[in-house]
Design a protein around this motif. Structure first.
Motif, PDB file in Angstrom:
ATOM      1  N   GLY A   7       0.345  -1.179   0.343  1.00 30.74           N
ATOM      2  CA  GLY A   7       0.167   0.539  -0.583  1.00 30.74           C
ATOM      3  C   GLY A   7       0.598   1.385   0.391  1.00 30.74           C
ATOM      4  N   VAL A   8       2.028   1.191   0.246  1.00 32.94           N
ATOM      5  CA  VAL A   8       3.188   2.766   0.563  1.00 32.94           C
ATOM      6  C   VAL A   8       4.078   1.659  -0.474  1.00 32.94           C
ATOM      7  N   GLU A   9       4.822   0.612  -0.865  1.00 32.64           N
ATOM      8  CA  GLU A   9       5.523   0.528  -1.258  1.00 32.64           C
ATOM      9  C   GLU A   9       5.441  -1.032  -1.676  1.00 32.64           C
ATOM     10  N   VAL A  54       7.542   7.106 -12.593  1.00 29.83           N
ATOM     11  CA  VAL A  54       5.865   6.231 -13.039  1.00 29.83           C
ATOM     12  C   VAL A  54       5.511   6.192 -12.345  1.00 29.83           C
ATOM     13  N   PRO A  55       4.230   6.010 -11.366  1.00 26.96           N
ATOM     14  CA  PRO A  55       3.447   5.455 -10.293  1.00 26.96           C
ATOM     15  C   PRO A  55       3.969   4.175 -10.786  1.00 26.96           C
ATOM     16  N   LEU A  56       3.246   3.417  -9.400  1.00 27.93           N
ATOM     17  CA  LEU A  56       3.213   1.650  -9.833  1.00 27.93           C
ATOM     18  C   LEU A  56       1.776   1.326  -8.996  1.00 27.93           C
ATOM     19  N   ARG A  57       1.244   1.026 -10.617  1.00 28.69           N
ATOM     20  CA  ARG A  57      -0.418   0.730 -10.500  1.00 28.69           C
ATOM     21  C   ARG A  57      -0.874  -0.356 -11.052  1.00 28.69           C
ATOM     22  N   HIS A  58      -1.802  -0.805 -11.271  1.00 26.93           N
ATOM     23  CA  HIS A  58      -2.848  -1.810 -11.509  1.00 26.93           C
ATOM     24  C   HIS A  58      -3.172  -1.352 -12.596  1.00 26.93           C
ATOM     25  N   ARG A  95      10.338   0.273  -4.320  1.00 27.33           N
ATOM     26  CA  ARG A  95      10.474   1.713  -4.601  1.00 27.33           C
ATOM     27  C   ARG A  95       8.162   2.152  -3.458  1.00 27.33           C
ATOM     28  N   LYS A  96       8.464   3.322  -3.695  1.00 20.84           N
ATOM     29  CA  LYS A  96       7.594   3.941  -3.429  1.00 20.84           C
ATOM     30  C   LYS A  96       6.468   3.864  -4.063  1.00 20.84           C
ATOM     31  N   LEU A  97       5.523   3.271  -3.931  1.00 21.70           N
ATOM     32  CA  LEU A  97       4.232   3.201  -5.112  1.00 21.70           C
ATOM     33  C   LEU A  97       4.100   4.732  -6.424  1.00 21.70           C
ATOM     34  N   ASP A  98       4.212   6.204  -5.266  1.00 19.79           N
ATOM     35  CA  ASP A  98       4.388   6.602  -6.418  1.00 19.79           C
ATOM     36  C   ASP A  98       4.996   8.009  -5.148  1.00 19.79           C
ATOM     37  N   THR A  99       6.121   8.839  -6.113  1.00 18.63           N
ATOM     38  CA  THR A  99       7.516   8.785  -5.157  1.00 18.63           C
ATOM     39  C   THR A  99       6.514  10.664  -5.479  1.00 18.63           C
ATOM     40  N   GLY A 100       6.344  11.222  -6.372  1.00 14.28           N
ATOM     41  CA  GLY A 100       5.939  12.193  -6.656  1.00 14.28           C
ATOM     42  C   GLY A 100       6.508  13.177  -7.471  1.00 14.28           C
TER      43      GLY A 100
END
Length: 521
Positions: A242-244, A486-490, A476-481
């Motif tokens: 949920g975070v990384e 690139v955000p890690l998501r579905h 890595r964080k799912l979303d580094t900002g």
């Protein structure tokens, strides 16, 4: 001597096949030139740029045309005159059936990462066989019939029959369905959800229980220098809390390669050990590496970032090795994590880079890297232990304070050594201290600080080599900002490339790995 004519369906099918075969051959030879440099001699006549989509599309269309042709032969009984010339052409055509079928089957297996090295080589030799077939088939008709042979290709004897019309429509439908199906083809990898309290150490061991539960994607990658037959099998696992996101990537590599461009003392002074570094294509004196590209775009063949040829950008410099550049044309960023066995492993990091639009030309820079660039950093760097580079001689920046520090590097087996220079054990170069004997080898990589800080340090990573296999963990964080990440998501897609003591000659796979999160993040 006359030649009989085909009907309109046959003529259209034949003309389409001629065009598609030539597109497929030319693009295939350009792709082959990346790992078979001998083909670069034909570089001036081979296409450049975004080649993979053309090759894949023409390959699918060729499969469809073959199906249409087989259907036409089964449903129509074309009468041909009986003579020795026709018997010769019939034999050549039947041989062509085998070659084309072999090329298509091996190409599809390679496309889906199912082809062992023997099949990949078979695909290449089938392509060479097609060149021979075209000479025998087309040249044979010309020898026997002269220019009259063109009548069969260009002027049909009659209009479409109902059967031929149905085959014509069916072929178009199959082409559309085939292109749509391959465009959506991916390797799906389910991302396991773990509690935030689950502790995962980034140590390359992957001995936590969570890795026993995570799905494993196993695929063959091909085309890399120094690997057995250019191939290595890569296994990928991903979990997230949920975070990384955490990645375990392992691959076969019979040799642990840590000698990154070492310095060698010669009769004329210090030299960089290299056989291709001057052209930025070293394949002997280099460290092992692994690259992961993350993209919201999931086109086969590297998400539209692989542009082949010595000069795919006409207004930019040619690349030194003639293989091509990485850059995007749509303005979107592709995230690129570059783990390096010497330069970043001791930092417990992967170099956080990205692929974007072509960069501007920077005066004074010998190497132009197009869209392959580094994220920003606040501090930290690895640097090479020479003030300037020339193939014949370099001057080191620093020398060991004690000559005994170099003794371990002179032995045959140096796998257990760190090939990173300890800064405080070395001192600035002075000629009067350079009394090392000819044949002395010295590491070349130095850290200016312990590790990167800032955007370039977003990916933690560490790997271990054991019994012919690297085991790498990353997080890595799912979303580094960051706008460079690139955000890690579905639904996000990955490509993985392994390097065996090579600078740019990595393995590759066509289809992306698409991440399926159990809960969309």
């Amino acid at each position: 001597m006359s030649v009989y004519k085909g009907n309109l369906f046959w003529v259209l099918l034949h003309l389409g096949a001629i065009l598609i075969v030539f597109i497929n051959l030319l693009t295939g030879l350009r792709i082959a030139s990346v790992s078979r440099p001998a083909w670069q001699a034909l570089s001036p006549v081979l296409p450049q740029g975004l080649i993979h989509p053309l090759h894949f599309t023409s390959g699918i269309l060729l499969v469809v045309l073959l199906i249409g042709y087989v259907g036409w032969r089964l449903l129509t009984r074309e009468q041909r005159p009986k003579n020795r010339a026709v018997d010769f052409h019939r034999l050549v055509i039947r041989l062509g059936y085998l070659i084309f079928f072999g090329a298509m089957l091996s190409g599809l297996l390679s496309y889906f990462s199912l082809a062992p090295a023997l099949v990949v080589a078979f695909h290449y030799y089938c392509a060479l066989g097609i060149i021979g077939y075209l000479l025998l088939h087309g040249g044979g008709y010309f020898v026997h019939y002269g220019w009259a042979a063109l009548k069969r290709i260009l002027w049909p004897s009659r209009q479409l029959s109902p059967v031929s019309l149905g085959l014509f429509v069916l072929t178009f439908l199959l082409a559309g369905l085939g292109l749509q199906a391959t465009d959506k083809a991916v390797h799906v990898l389910n991302v396991t959800k773990v509690p935030l309290s689950e502790l995962i150490h980034i140590d390359g061991k992957a001995d936590e229980a969570v890795w026993q539960q995570a799905q494993t994607l196993d695929l063959l990658t091909q085309g890399g220098a120094n690997f057995d037959n250019g191939q290595t099998r890569v296994r990928v696992q991903v979990v997230e809390n949920g975070v990384e996101a955490f990645f375990h990537i392992s691959w076969d590599d019979p040799t642990k390669s840590l000698k990154h461009l070492p310095l060698l003392k010669t009769e004329t002074g210090w030299q960089v050990e290299q056989q291709g570094f001057y052209n930025f294509d070293e394949t002997r004196h280099y460290e092992d590496k692994l690259a992961v590209m993350v993209s919201n775009q999931c086109q086969a063949g590297g998400a539209g970032t692989v542009h082949l040829g010595p000069k795919p950008l006409q207004d930019k410099p040619a690349n030194w090795h003639g293989k091509g550049y990485h850059y995007s044309q749509d303005g979107a960023i592709r995230d690129l994590w570059h783990w390096k066995a010497v330069r970043t492993n001791n930092m417990i990091l992967a170099d956080d880079n990205y692929i974007g639009p072509p960069d501007k030309i920077r005066p004074g820079s010998r190497r132009y890297s197009a869209g392959y660039l580094q994220d920003g950093k606040e501090s930290g760097a690895y640097v090479m232990n020479w003030a300037w580079y020339k193939p014949g001689q370099v001057v080191p920046k620093r020398l060991p304070k004690s000559p005994e520090l170099l003794t371990p590097y002179q032995q045959e087996n140096t796998d257990s050594l760190s090939w990173v220079i300890p800064w405080f054990d070395y001192q600035p170069y002075q000629a009067e201290n350079d009394n090392y004997p000819i044949g002395t080898r010295m590491p070349s990589v130095m850290y200016r600080s312990n590790r990167f800080e800032g955007d370039r340090a977003d990916v933690r990573a560490f790997a271990r080599w054991h019994q012919g296999r690297w085991s790498l963990e990353l997080s890595r964080k799912l979303d580094t900002g960051s706008r460079y990440d690139v955000p890690l998501r579905h639904g996000v897609c990955l490509w993985v490339s392994a390097f065996d003591q090579s600078q740019v000659a990595h393995t590759r796979h066509a289809l992306p790995i698409q991440l399926e999160f159990t809960e969309a993040s």
